[in-house]
Write a protein that holds these residues in place. Structure first.
Motif, PDB file in Angstrom:
ATOM      1  N   ALA A   1       0.838  -1.205   0.000  1.00 12.61           N
ATOM      2  CA  ALA A   1       0.000   0.000   0.000  1.00 12.61           C
ATOM      3  C   ALA A   1       0.873   1.255   0.000  1.00 12.61           C
ATOM      4  O   ALA A   1       1.941   1.291   0.595  1.00 12.61           O
ATOM      5  CB  ALA A   1      -0.916   0.003   1.218  1.00 12.61           C
ATOM      6  N   ARG A   2       0.380   2.257  -0.664  1.00 19.28           N
ATOM      7  CA  ARG A   2       1.072   3.541  -0.733  1.00 19.28           C
ATOM      8  C   ARG A   2       0.818   4.321   0.556  1.00 19.28           C
ATOM      9  O   ARG A   2      -0.294   4.350   1.074  1.00 19.28           O
ATOM     10  CB  ARG A   2       0.542   4.319  -1.923  1.00 19.28           C
ATOM     11  N   THR A   3       1.864   4.921   1.103  1.00 13.76           N
ATOM     12  CA  THR A   3       1.734   5.720   2.315  1.00 13.76           C
ATOM     13  C   THR A   3       1.470   7.169   1.938  1.00 13.76           C
ATOM     14  O   THR A   3       2.212   7.751   1.155  1.00 13.76           O
ATOM     15  CB  THR A   3       3.029   5.639   3.157  1.00 13.76           C
ATOM     16  N   LEU A   4       0.407   7.740   2.480  1.00 15.11           N
ATOM     17  CA  LEU A   4       0.083   9.142   2.248  1.00 15.11           C
ATOM     18  C   LEU A   4       0.527   9.950   3.467  1.00 15.11           C
ATOM     19  O   LEU A   4       0.202   9.591   4.598  1.00 15.11           O
ATOM     20  CB  LEU A   4      -1.420   9.315   2.028  1.00 15.11           C
ATOM     21  N   LEU A   5       1.263  11.005   3.247  1.00 13.76           N
ATOM     22  CA  LEU A   5       1.778  11.817   4.338  1.00 13.76           C
ATOM     23  C   LEU A   5       1.262  13.240   4.224  1.00 13.76           C
ATOM     24  O   LEU A   5       1.106  13.767   3.131  1.00 13.76           O
ATOM     25  CB  LEU A   5       3.312  11.832   4.304  1.00 13.76           C
TER      26      LEU A   5
END
Length: 89
Positions: free
Chosen positions: A74-78
């Protein structure tokens, strides 16, 4: 060879201040970040078993604890100053 750690999201809702502090202390040993009662923790299978064995001793009937493995794909959103979780060395 050291077992590979996986990233989990640990969350709790504990009414007792003393038990909440103990839960925080338990998870801080594995945490790379978190806010209040939600923490990103890196666990080996043995560490996961230890957390799942120790946490019930800190919970009362109305308390809750959840441990969810996060998908490594999964892509990490910051946002803001947030930093991506990094496995401890």
């Amino acid at each position: 060879m050291t077992p590979q750690r996986q990233l989990y999201l640990a969350a709790y809702d504990i009414g007792s201040d003393r038990k909440r502090a103990a839960a925080l202390a338990l998870l801080r040993g594995y945490a790379t970040g978190g806010q209040k009662a939600v923490h990103e923790v890196w666990l080996t299978p043995a560490e996961k078993r230890a957390v799942l064995a120790d946490m019930p001793h800190l919970l009362d009937t109305d308390d809750r604890f959840a441990l969810m493995r996060l998908d490594p794909r999964a892509r990490t959103l910051l946002r803001g100053r947030a930093q991506a979780p990094a496995e401890p060395g």
